[in-house]
Design a protein around this motif. Sequence first.
Motif, PDB file in Angstrom:
ATOM      1  N   PRO A  28       0.820  -1.231   0.000  1.00 52.55           N
ATOM      2  CA  PRO A  28       0.000   0.000   0.000  1.00 52.55           C
ATOM      3  C   PRO A  28       0.842   1.265   0.000  1.00 52.55           C
ATOM      4  N   SER A  29       2.056   1.196   0.499  1.00 48.34           N
ATOM      5  CA  SER A  29       2.891   2.396   0.548  1.00 48.34           C
ATOM      6  C   SER A  29       3.546   2.699  -0.785  1.00 48.34           C
ATOM      7  N   GLY A  30       3.351   1.819  -1.785  1.00 48.29           N
ATOM      8  CA  GLY A  30       3.922   2.062  -3.106  1.00 48.29           C
ATOM      9  C   GLY A  30       5.273   1.427  -3.324  1.00 48.29           C
ATOM     10  N   THR A  31       5.763   0.631  -2.377  1.00 44.94           N
ATOM     11  CA  THR A  31       7.066  -0.021  -2.545  1.00 44.94           C
ATOM     12  C   THR A  31       6.869  -1.530  -2.594  1.00 44.94           C
ATOM     13  N   PRO A  32       7.776  -2.270  -3.262  1.00 38.19           N
ATOM     14  CA  PRO A  32       7.663  -3.726  -3.321  1.00 38.19           C
ATOM     15  C   PRO A  32       7.742  -4.320  -1.922  1.00 38.19           C
ATOM     16  N   PRO A  33       7.127  -5.499  -1.705  1.00 38.36           N
ATOM     17  CA  PRO A  33       7.217  -6.167  -0.398  1.00 38.36           C
ATOM     18  C   PRO A  33       8.676  -6.361   0.001  1.00 38.36           C
ATOM     19  N   ALA A  34       8.932  -6.359   1.318  1.00 42.86           N
ATOM     20  CA  ALA A  34      10.308  -6.445   1.822  1.00 42.86           C
ATOM     21  C   ALA A  34      11.013  -7.692   1.310  1.00 42.86           C
ATOM     22  N   GLY A  35      10.312  -8.835   1.318  1.00 42.48           N
ATOM     23  CA  GLY A  35      10.927 -10.074   0.852  1.00 42.48           C
ATOM     24  C   GLY A  35      11.320 -10.011  -0.602  1.00 42.48           C
ATOM     25  N   VAL A  36      10.480  -9.391  -1.420  1.00 35.36           N
ATOM     26  CA  VAL A  36      10.789  -9.251  -2.843  1.00 35.36           C
ATOM     27  C   VAL A  36      12.013  -8.368  -3.027  1.00 35.36           C
ATOM     28  N   ARG A  37      12.113  -7.290  -2.231  1.00 34.66           N
ATOM     29  CA  ARG A  37      13.291  -6.413  -2.318  1.00 34.66           C
ATOM     30  C   ARG A  37      14.560  -7.170  -1.947  1.00 34.66           C
ATOM     31  N   LEU A  38      14.454  -8.059  -0.919  1.00 40.54           N
ATOM     32  CA  LEU A  38      15.624  -8.855  -0.526  1.00 40.54           C
ATOM     33  C   LEU A  38      16.065  -9.785  -1.654  1.00 40.54           C
ATOM     34  N   VAL A  39      15.084 -10.378  -2.334  1.00 38.77           N
ATOM     35  CA  VAL A  39      15.403 -11.253  -3.468  1.00 38.77           C
ATOM     36  C   VAL A  39      16.138 -10.468  -4.548  1.00 38.77           C
ATOM     37  N   ASP A  40      15.619  -9.293  -4.878  1.00 43.19           N
ATOM     38  CA  ASP A  40      16.217  -8.499  -5.949  1.00 43.19           C
ATOM     39  C   ASP A  40      17.593  -7.965  -5.563  1.00 43.19           C
ATOM     40  N   GLU A  41      17.765  -7.624  -4.282  1.00 42.92           N
ATOM     41  CA  GLU A  41      19.081  -7.161  -3.832  1.00 42.92           C
ATOM     42  C   GLU A  41      20.116  -8.278  -3.952  1.00 42.92           C
ATOM     43  N   GLY A  46      24.694 -11.148  -8.335  1.00 43.24           N
ATOM     44  CA  GLY A  46      25.079 -12.054  -9.408  1.00 43.24           C
ATOM     45  C   GLY A  46      25.822 -13.293  -8.930  1.00 43.24           C
ATOM     46  N   GLY A  47      25.812 -14.340  -9.764  1.00 50.59           N
ATOM     47  CA  GLY A  47      26.596 -15.548  -9.522  1.00 50.59           C
ATOM     48  C   GLY A  47      26.212 -16.301  -8.260  1.00 50.59           C
ATOM     49  N   HIS A  68       8.824 -15.390  -6.339  1.00 50.31           N
ATOM     50  CA  HIS A  68       9.780 -14.462  -6.948  1.00 50.31           C
ATOM     51  C   HIS A  68      11.206 -14.998  -6.806  1.00 50.31           C
ATOM     52  N   ALA A  69      11.493 -15.631  -5.669  1.00 51.39           N
ATOM     53  CA  ALA A  69      12.815 -16.228  -5.481  1.00 51.39           C
ATOM     54  C   ALA A  69      13.052 -17.339  -6.503  1.00 51.39           C
ATOM     55  N   MET A  70      12.046 -18.178  -6.728  1.00 48.73           N
ATOM     56  CA  MET A  70      12.168 -19.220  -7.746  1.00 48.73           C
ATOM     57  C   MET A  70      12.448 -18.622  -9.121  1.00 48.73           C
ATOM     58  N   ARG A  71      11.723 -17.574  -9.440  1.00 47.82           N
ATOM     59  CA  ARG A  71      11.862 -16.934 -10.758  1.00 47.82           C
ATOM     60  C   ARG A  71      13.277 -16.379 -10.958  1.00 47.82           C
ATOM     61  N   ARG A  72      13.801 -15.766  -9.919  1.00 46.77           N
ATOM     62  CA  ARG A  72      15.157 -15.215 -10.032  1.00 46.77           C
ATOM     63  C   ARG A  72      16.207 -16.321 -10.152  1.00 46.77           C
ATOM     64  N   LEU A  73      15.998 -17.430  -9.444  1.00 47.08           N
ATOM     65  CA  LEU A  73      16.942 -18.544  -9.533  1.00 47.08           C
ATOM     66  C   LEU A  73      16.940 -19.141 -10.939  1.00 47.08           C
ATOM     67  N   VAL A  74      15.779 -19.200 -11.549  1.00 45.16           N
ATOM     68  CA  VAL A  74      15.711 -19.672 -12.935  1.00 45.16           C
ATOM     69  C   VAL A  74      16.482 -18.732 -13.858  1.00 45.16           C
ATOM     70  N   GLU A  75      16.355 -17.443 -13.613  1.00 41.52           N
ATOM     71  CA  GLU A  75      17.084 -16.471 -14.437  1.00 41.52           C
ATOM     72  C   GLU A  75      18.591 -16.616 -14.262  1.00 41.52           C
ATOM     73  N   ILE A  76      19.036 -16.963 -13.063  1.00 40.91           N
ATOM     74  CA  ILE A  76      20.473 -17.172 -12.833  1.00 40.91           C
ATOM     75  C   ILE A  76      20.949 -18.392 -13.613  1.00 40.91           C
ATOM     76  N   GLY A  77      20.104 -19.434 -13.668  1.00 45.03           N
ATOM     77  CA  GLY A  77      20.411 -20.581 -14.520  1.00 45.03           C
ATOM     78  C   GLY A  77      21.390 -21.567 -13.910  1.00 45.03           C
ATOM     79  N   GLU A  78      22.348 -22.002 -14.690  1.00 44.51           N
ATOM     80  CA  GLU A  78      23.238 -23.100 -14.298  1.00 44.51           C
ATOM     81  C   GLU A  78      23.978 -22.879 -12.982  1.00 44.51           C
ATOM     82  N   PRO A  79      24.437 -21.676 -12.651  1.00 44.26           N
ATOM     83  CA  PRO A  79      25.104 -21.499 -11.358  1.00 44.26           C
ATOM     84  C   PRO A  79      24.215 -21.840 -10.158  1.00 44.26           C
ATOM     85  N   ALA A  80      22.909 -21.867 -10.362  1.00 46.17           N
ATOM     86  CA  ALA A  80      21.991 -22.163  -9.256  1.00 46.17           C
ATOM     87  C   ALA A  80      21.687 -23.656  -9.130  1.00 46.17           C
ATOM     88  N   VAL A  81      22.147 -24.464 -10.093  1.00 45.87           N
ATOM     89  CA  VAL A  81      21.725 -25.865 -10.137  1.00 45.87           C
ATOM     90  C   VAL A  81      22.213 -26.652  -8.920  1.00 45.87           C
TER      91      VAL A  81
END
Length: 384
Positions: A28-41, A46-47, A68-81
């Motif tokens: 409601p405050s206009g910012t992404p949820p705290a957990g989502v921000r942690l994922v993006d940070e 990288g890596g 969102h964490a799953m989605r970012r791990l997929v984007e990282i790809g092979e290093p996350a396997v």
Amino acid sequence: MRTNALKIRTILILLLYSASALAGSETPSGTPPAGVRLVDEAFARGGESAVAGILPLLKDRDLDVRTHAMRRLVEIGEPAVDPLLAALADESTRWPASGALLNIGAPAVRKTVLAVKHRDPAVRRGALFILQQMEVTSSAPSIQAALSDPDVSVQVQAIRAIAHFRGQGALRLLLEKVDTGYPPAVRDAAIEALAGLGDEALPSLRSLYVQSGGEMRVAAVRALGGTGTREGIELVRSALSDPSALVRYYACRAIADAGDTSSAGAVAALLGDPDPAVREAAGEACARMPEAAEKALFGLLRRGTALQKIEAATAIRKAAYRPAVPLLAEVVRDPLPEVRLSAAAALMVLSGPEVVEPLVNGLRDPQIRWVCILGLRQAGTAAV
């Protein structure tokens, strides 16, 4: 079986991308949820550092954060396997880790195949599941080797994978796992897998039933019933007269599960079986198809032995089969108190105006009076 695997894979993919707009989701405050921000940070680092920061968030209480964490791990790809494979050992991260690995796809295949020999059985089991969902047919040798895994749950998952891929030798491998020397969970998985092969398994299952001892005939009957084929059900019907009580028991259950109304009469004949478990299974089967079993059940109520009358009345009671009320009204006057009691109990459950008179008449009988009183109370106004 292949369709079920596809559904599972689709569910995992939908779970992963159901929050594809998460990057734009806001509080409601206009910012992404705290957990989502942690994922993006963490992702921004990288890596391997990014993976290490994101993985703990697969346990976050917020589904949006986990997705969102799953989605970012997929984007990282092979290093996350490798870290994702290790996460299969943790029950709280097993499913999101599996979803991420499935969506990473080809870059995860080689290491997932190697994970079938991981020291942790949960990782081995998860790796087999992922290879099955990804349709990695080249992993067949590793899956086959897992059939001898020291952990029962890994063997079970390997059986499911073998059945899914089918291929040359699959039927032979599954039949071997039905052997009495294996733990019940392994045998049950093999039986279920054989049933899923349908017509392909029929000749082997027929041979298994004809040539084997009691326990193996049980396995054959259970699998034959699950094939859903006409020939399979016919073989199960013949097993109703098997010398083994356990075989007859599972034959009754298989016919009930298949809804084979043409076998209703043959099943009803087992209501007088000397084994109580067989009688119970036969009664349950008749209760699930009372219209088809009506002629046999009514015949037993009229002319059967005391045991057959009791079991027939019990099956009618479980089915709440109202057309039997007039006949039960006669049986409630049977010379034997045990038979009268079973008929009264069926009338009590059926309730309704038409049961009032036989229940009122039953009040004179001290052997069944209490059941008749309960039945009349249930009949309510009609009984007054």
